[in-house]
Design a protein around this motif. Sequence first.
Motif, PDB file in Angstrom:
ATOM      1  N   ASP A   1      -3.635 -10.393  -6.071  1.00  0.00           N
ATOM      2  CA  ASP A   1      -2.497 -10.369  -5.135  1.00  0.00           C
ATOM      3  C   ASP A   1      -2.383  -8.444  -4.302  1.00  0.00           C
ATOM      4  OD1 ASP A   1      -0.561 -10.472  -3.001  1.00  0.00           O
ATOM      5  OD2 ASP A   1       0.962 -11.404  -4.376  1.00  0.00           O
ATOM      6  N   LYS A   2      -3.351  -9.207  -3.065  1.00  0.00           N
ATOM      7  CA  LYS A   2      -3.465  -7.407  -2.730  1.00  0.00           C
ATOM      8  C   LYS A   2      -2.065  -6.728  -2.073  1.00  0.00           C
ATOM      9  CE  LYS A   2      -7.657  -6.720  -2.945  1.00  0.00           C
ATOM     10  NZ  LYS A   2      -8.041  -5.668  -4.109  1.00  0.00           N
ATOM     11  N   LYS A   3      -1.035  -7.654  -2.009  1.00  0.00           N
ATOM     12  CA  LYS A   3       0.168  -7.154  -1.029  1.00  0.00           C
ATOM     13  C   LYS A   3       1.428  -7.364  -2.032  1.00  0.00           C
ATOM     14  CE  LYS A   3      -1.016  -9.533   3.281  1.00  0.00           C
ATOM     15  NZ  LYS A   3      -0.334 -10.808   4.320  1.00  0.00           N
ATOM     16  N   THR A   4       1.223  -6.540  -3.001  1.00  0.00           N
ATOM     17  CA  THR A   4       2.948  -5.798  -3.565  1.00  0.00           C
ATOM     18  C   THR A   4       2.246  -4.641  -3.690  1.00  0.00           C
ATOM     19  OG1 THR A   4       0.883  -4.810  -5.546  1.00  0.00           O
ATOM     20  CG2 THR A   4       1.718  -6.860  -5.497  1.00  0.00           C
ATOM     21  N   ASN A   5       4.378  -3.876  -3.615  1.00  0.00           N
ATOM     22  CA  ASN A   5       4.615  -2.799  -3.176  1.00  0.00           C
ATOM     23  C   ASN A   5       4.202  -1.485  -4.201  1.00  0.00           C
ATOM     24  OD1 ASN A   5       6.861  -0.785  -3.303  1.00  0.00           O
ATOM     25  ND2 ASN A   5       8.357  -1.900  -3.843  1.00  0.00           N
ATOM     26  N   PRO A   6       3.725  -0.924  -3.044  1.00  0.00           N
ATOM     27  CA  PRO A   6       3.191   0.272  -3.815  1.00  0.00           C
ATOM     28  C   PRO A   6       4.150   1.516  -4.605  1.00  0.00           C
ATOM     29  CG  PRO A   6       3.129   0.574  -1.543  1.00  0.00           C
ATOM     30  CD  PRO A   6       3.338  -0.668  -2.004  1.00  0.00           C
TER      31      PRO A   6
END
Length: 144
Positions: free
Chosen positions: A91-96
């Motif tokens: 999943d590329k959309k995680t909270n950086p």
Amino acid sequence: MKYSTKYSDAIHILAYIHLFKGSDLSSDRIAQSVETNPAYVRRIMSDLRVSGLLASQRGKPNPTLTREPKDISLLDIYASVEKEHQLLHVDKKTNPNCMIGGNIQNVLETTYASLQQKIEAEMAAISLQSIIEGIQQSANNESE
């Protein structure tokens, strides 16, 4: 989550063509076995043709395997029909800004790459012939 059945359908189609050679091998007939539509079967067969696993002529319902089933690996079939060869996806959309969200992607990509290599090695070791034999054995057990 939607998942692809192209791979299992491609194995199904190749097994059907091998087991029922000499009979009606039209996309309509094969589609009945897969319980799908003939256009979908033709698309998969096209991928198998492009990769060199299947030979057929337009307008003639007589496709053939180009190699013996024992010489076709599950990896060969997978590479033919699944254009995105990765089995697992990060999943590329995680909270950086989160400790986990900012770091999990790199860790999982490394882990998934290792798993991919192992799975591909296993797939390369399994032949279409072993699947066909399993189908025949299962069918024989049901008829007893």
